[in-house]
Design a protein around this motif. Structure first.
Motif, PDB file in Angstrom:
ATOM      1  N   PRO B  24      -5.293   0.200  13.219  1.00 17.76           N
ATOM      2  CA  PRO B  24      -5.924  -0.276  11.941  1.00 17.76           C
ATOM      3  C   PRO B  24      -7.488   0.213  10.947  1.00 17.76           C
ATOM      4  CG  PRO B  24      -5.050  -2.003  12.398  1.00 17.76           C
ATOM      5  CD  PRO B  24      -4.303  -1.150  13.686  1.00 17.76           C
ATOM      6  N   ALA B 361      -0.196  -2.144  10.219  1.00 15.37           N
ATOM      7  CA  ALA B 361      -0.045  -3.465   8.999  1.00 15.37           C
ATOM      8  C   ALA B 361       0.443  -4.470   9.830  1.00 15.37           C
ATOM      9  CB  ALA B 361       0.334  -4.031   7.414  1.00 15.37           C
ATOM     10  N   LEU B 430      -1.333  -0.293   2.925  1.00 17.36           N
ATOM     11  CA  LEU B 430      -1.411  -1.243   3.854  1.00 17.36           C
ATOM     12  C   LEU B 430      -1.969  -2.380   3.642  1.00 17.36           C
ATOM     13  CD1 LEU B 430      -2.390  -1.516   6.944  1.00 17.36           C
ATOM     14  CD2 LEU B 430      -4.277  -0.280   6.601  1.00 17.36           C
ATOM     15  N   LEU B 434      -0.329  -6.034   4.467  1.00 21.98           N
ATOM     16  CA  LEU B 434      -0.682  -6.774   4.886  1.00 21.98           C
ATOM     17  C   LEU B 434      -1.330  -8.126   4.803  1.00 21.98           C
ATOM     18  CD1 LEU B 434      -2.621  -7.959   7.126  1.00 21.98           C
ATOM     19  CD2 LEU B 434      -4.593  -6.766   5.870  1.00 21.98           C
TER      20      LEU B 434
END
Lengths: 351, 552
Positions: B24, B361, B430, B434
């Motif tokens: 990521p 994520a 994202l 998350l």
């Protein structure tokens, strides 16, 4: 190895992404061109496909942003151009593109001279394709009901009789807004336009961010929500307020363009410097000037063709009007002063 | 398993953690960091030299300073109003039990995913002179902007604080009441302090969204007002003043980092203060009437712009009807292709964005859910967490233009790729995914993993059978939210080319750019279709009952 599964799947997704990068412009045998343009570009159904049939050249549209963003994108990507041909550079931004050297020399033979840019300022690089007049529009029904004569000139707009009736879009966030500012600069001169704008604002003119706002929210016309009967729009707007009933009865358009308040916006096409397909790119520019495309631009993009041989659709012929003597400002002068004018304008119009 | 072994982290695990974090981070670095750095470089290093004097000059322009003040003031005011209005709604939706509560919880998030351009038009129709609320005189004023900012962001506070409130043990407040405290006193002294971490966290995120708001400020504020972001837009797209834009971008970045670190601190405090267990909600009582009334008023205010849109979409040139919707069927001048093709393009884009964002994520969440013993390790995770939140606040204009100059050659030659827009949307998705998944992973009792390991499950099996199994449902819910946000996204992507034909938001913008007859009606009808699709997605997602969804 705890997270390897997730990590590998994400990593392979990333590889997949980068693997999908697009290729060059040529594919064995067939020539491929990318036409960089803005969001509102539309040449009608199947027009570009016919170009491919006639020439074997395939065209991909790369369309993004509005006219101002288009030129800035081209300037920023000069080292590695977005495509081979551009359409949609207008006369208010043409100098920036020409001076930055993003265009190669080519103008279609016989292109209408009255629309060509001056020599040395785009006259060798940009072929005119469409033209539209940015003009003040009025709601005729409103004026008939109010028993007030319609305004006709820029000076009428600062007449107290028309106080609080005008809505326009801002010169720093809208392209017609900038065109209208240029019209007032052309009309009142470098030393007079500031006073004109002060008077305009004092007379209750409303300034909003964009054209859609002004036209749809504040204007009082038949398809709009608001109650101000004077709006900044285009000479081509009135035909779109003509319903079938009106045109069958041969009636008058419910709105009208004030032809003495217009600034002419011409949109140009050109070959991008650095293309590997220069000849094909020139062919595409010439095609955009051909009668075949020119007869499509009115219904598809609501602008006028510049090729004098192109015929207008019937409804346009009946209702659309063109300014005979629009205001103009030399593109080089626009380029030299644009930022200063807009800043001075903002100080007056956006207190 | 000896105590000694359990305290050590195996080298393989460290490698896996590093890998899980690297992917990521690489994504953010390539698609956010690199494009933004290229734009800042162009602005601050004209002709390859640092032009500090010029940059300072740009910073100290009177207009710049005014806009900084306006941005911060506007965002602070909008955040305060949002917080106050959201509290009663959070109580009613998360502490009381009544029929239709689930639907209401789903509806409250709809404004968050509505496209800004359309909401801007709806508010202007309400506020314009002679409009339904024209008497307020708010058209083109800061008040109109504040209304819209509250409208967009109220869900963030309702859902974040509501989730925390649901987890509060009501007995503390009952005890205070039994000891003679008034209701107000019990709320202020007992309940509010315990809600503070979630409230501060949500408020910081709302502040971030407000401070970087763009489309809605442009449309509603009238050209006289603005934010740092609208100024970056004007400087970049109109003036090509990259130096001024770069200075403002950096300034905005500072504000964003500050807001994010406040949010992260508040979240950390909330994490240690309580473990989330949903307490049984109770039926409404008579004394709840003021709170319920306040909630109804807030709900009515949220519905007003939506009702305005629906009503306008049903109005035709000669009365009322569904003509605008029928016109979307295609076959006419404006819309040669039926609208469902644009819907399909939008859904495909959203799906691709989700497919990129969710695995990334999940990787990040798995890493961030670890609790390293060393202070350095914890700090490292905090920095990682912060970096992954940056897409929510970095100037969309700068990112959009940055894509054009930074992603133009191998290995990242993506300018004409159909994946460019999904990637841009995935950047925004994202952090949303998350924040939904991470609290769930952190809430997993470590003894579950230990038990599985003691029973002989290898590490990958523990990950698959416990972490990922528990995260699956919130990940799916977050995917829905991310998809809905992608459907309505107007920000960075308006500068990017769309090779696959127009998405629904693009169709709406095109319709709004044409004069005459039915075009406004069609544009608004298309917006209602877009809103309906997002409501549908959110209602499906809400059935998964993930409380951390849309919460910060």
């Amino acid at each position: 190895m705890r997270r390897t599964t997730a990590a590998i799947s994400a990593a392979s997704a990333l590889l997949l992404l980068t693997g999908c990068a697009s290729g060059g412009t040529t594919d064995d045998g067939t020539v491929q061109l990318t036409l960089v343009t803005h969001d509102s570009t539309d040449f009608g159904e199947g027009t570009l496909e016919r170009f491919t049939e006639e020439t074997g050249i395939e065209v991909t549209l790369h369309s993004a942003g509005d006219a101002g963003q288009l030129v800035n994108q081209l300037v920023l990507t000069k080292e590695n151009p977005l495509g081979d041909v551009v359409f949609g550079i207008d006369n208010t931004f043409a100098s920036r593109a020409v001076n930055a050297g993003v265009l190669a020399d080519h103008v279609t033979d016989g292109a209408a001279p009255e629309y060509l840019l001056p020599a040395g300022a785009g006259g060798e690089q940009l072929t005119p394709i469409t033209s539209g007049d940015v003009c003040v529009n009025v709601d005729r029904e409103w004026f008939a009901e109010a028993g007030l004569a319609e305004p006709t000139t820029l000076d009428d707009l600062i007449d107290p009789a028309y106080a609080d009736l005008f809505v326009t879009s801002a010169a720093n966030t809208s392209s017609p807004g900038l065109a209208f500012l240029l019209a007032t600069i052309a009309a009142k001169g470098e030393d007079g336009w500031q006073d004109y704008w002060s008077a305009l604002i004092a007379n209750g003119a409303k300034v909003v961010a964009g054209w859609s706002d002004a036209y749809y929210v504040d204007f009082s016309g038949p398809s709009s929500e608001g109650d101000r009967p004077i709006v900044l729009s285009y000479a081509s707007s009135p035909p779109f307020e003509v319903t079938e009933e009106i045109s069958e009865a041969g009636g008058e358009a419910p709105t009208g363009a004030l032809l003495d308040t217009c600034f002419r916006q011409t949109e140009f096409a050109g070959v991008l410097a650095g293309t590997e397909q220069e000849e094909a790119a020139q062919q595409l520019v010439d095609f955009l000037y051909s009668v075949e495309v020119q007869e499509q631009v009115a219904p598809a993009m609501y602008v006028f063709p510049v090729n004098p041989e192109a015929e207008l659709p019937a409804e346009w012929a009946a209702y659309a009007e063109v300014a005979t003597d629009p205001f103009t400002v030399d593109p080089a002068e626009i380029d030299a002063n644009r930022e200063r004018w807009i800043e001075e304008w903002a100080a007056i119009a956006l207190p | 398993m000896t105590p000694l072994r359990s305290r050590r982290t195996a080298p393989g695990a460290i490698l896996a953690i590093a890998l899980g974090a690297a992917v990521p981070v690489a994504f953010i670095a390539a698609f956010l960091g690199w494009p933004v750095l290229r734009m800042l470089g162009l602005g601050l290093l004209p002709e390859g030299r640092l032009d500090l004097a010029g940059a300072l000059d740009a910073l100290l322009r009177e207009r710049t300073l005014r806009l900084i003040g306006l941005t911060l003031g506007q965002a602070a005011a909008a955040t305060a109003i949002t917080a106050v209005l959201a509290l009663p709604a959070a109580f009613v939706l998360y502490r009381l039990r009544f029929r239709g509560r689930g639907v209401l919880r789903a509806l409250v998030i709809v404004p968050f995913v509505l496209p800004t351009v359309v909401v801007g038009i709806a508010f202007r129709i309400l506020f314009r002179d002679g409009g339904p609320l024209g008497a307020l005189g708010w058209d083109g004023s800061v008040a109109a902007i504040l209304c819209a900012l509250v409208f967009f962001n109220i869900a963030v506070v309702v859902r974040t604080v509501g989730g925390a409130w649901e987890g509060l043990d009501p007995r503390a407040e009952e005890a205070a009441r039994a000891l003679g405290a008034s209701r107000a006193r019990a709320f202020l002294d007992v309940t509010l302090p315990r809600l503070a971490p979630s409230l501060v966290s949500a408020a910081a995120v709302v502040f971030l969204f407000c401070a970087t708001a763009f489309g809605v400020v442009l449309v509603l504020g009238g050209p006289g007002t603005g934010t740092i972001e609208t100024e970056i837009y004007v400087l970049t797209t109109q003036f090509l003043d990259l130096q001024g834009a770069a200075v403002l971008s950096i300034l905005q970045l500072l504000v964003v980092v500050l807001a994010l670190s406040v949010a992260a601190r508040a979240r950390a405090a909330g994490d240690t203060a309580q473990r989330r267990v949903a307490h049984a909600a109770r039926a409404p009582r008579r004394r709840d009437a003021p709170v319920i009334l306040a909630t109804v008023v807030v709900a009515a205010l949220l519905l007003l712009p939506i009702v305005t849109l629906v009503a306008r979409s049903l109005r035709t040139l000669d009365g009322w009807g569904v003509d605008n919707y029928l016109a979307l069927g295609g076959g006419n001048d404006v819309m040669p292709a039926p609208v469902w093709q644009a819907v399909l393009t939008s859904l495909t884009t959203a799906g691709q964005a989700v497919l990129i964002a969710v695995p990334l994520a999940l990787c990040a969440a798995l890493v961030l859910s670890r609790r390293p013993r060393s202070a350095a390790g914890r700090r490292l995770l905090a920095v990682l967490d912060g970096a992954l939140m940056l897409p929510l606040g970095v100037s969309a204009v700068t990112v959009g233009f940055g894509f054009l100059i930074a992603l133009d050659r191998p290995p990242l030659d993506l300018r004409d790729s159909p994946l460019l827009i999904p990637i841009a949307h995935a950047l925004v998705a994202l952090p949303l995914v998350l924040r939904t998944v991470l609290p769930v992973l952190r809430g997993i009792d470590p003894r579950l993993r230990e038990a599985a390991a003691a029973l002989g499950a290898p590490p990958w099996r523990v990950l698959l059978g416990i972490d990922l199994a528990i995260a699956a449902r919130p990940a799916l819910a977050a995917a829905g939210l991310a998809g809905a946000v992608s459907l309505g996204e107007f920000g960075a992507t308006t500068f990017l080319a769309r090779p696959d034909g127009p998405t629904l938001p693009v169709v709406i913008v095109r319709l709004l750019a044409r004069p005459g007859g039915e075009h406004l009606g069609m544009a608004i009808a298309a917006s209602v279709v877009l809103a309906a699709i997002t409501v549908l997605v959110m209602a499906l997602v809400e059935r998964l009952r993930v409380d951390s969804l849309g919460a910060f």
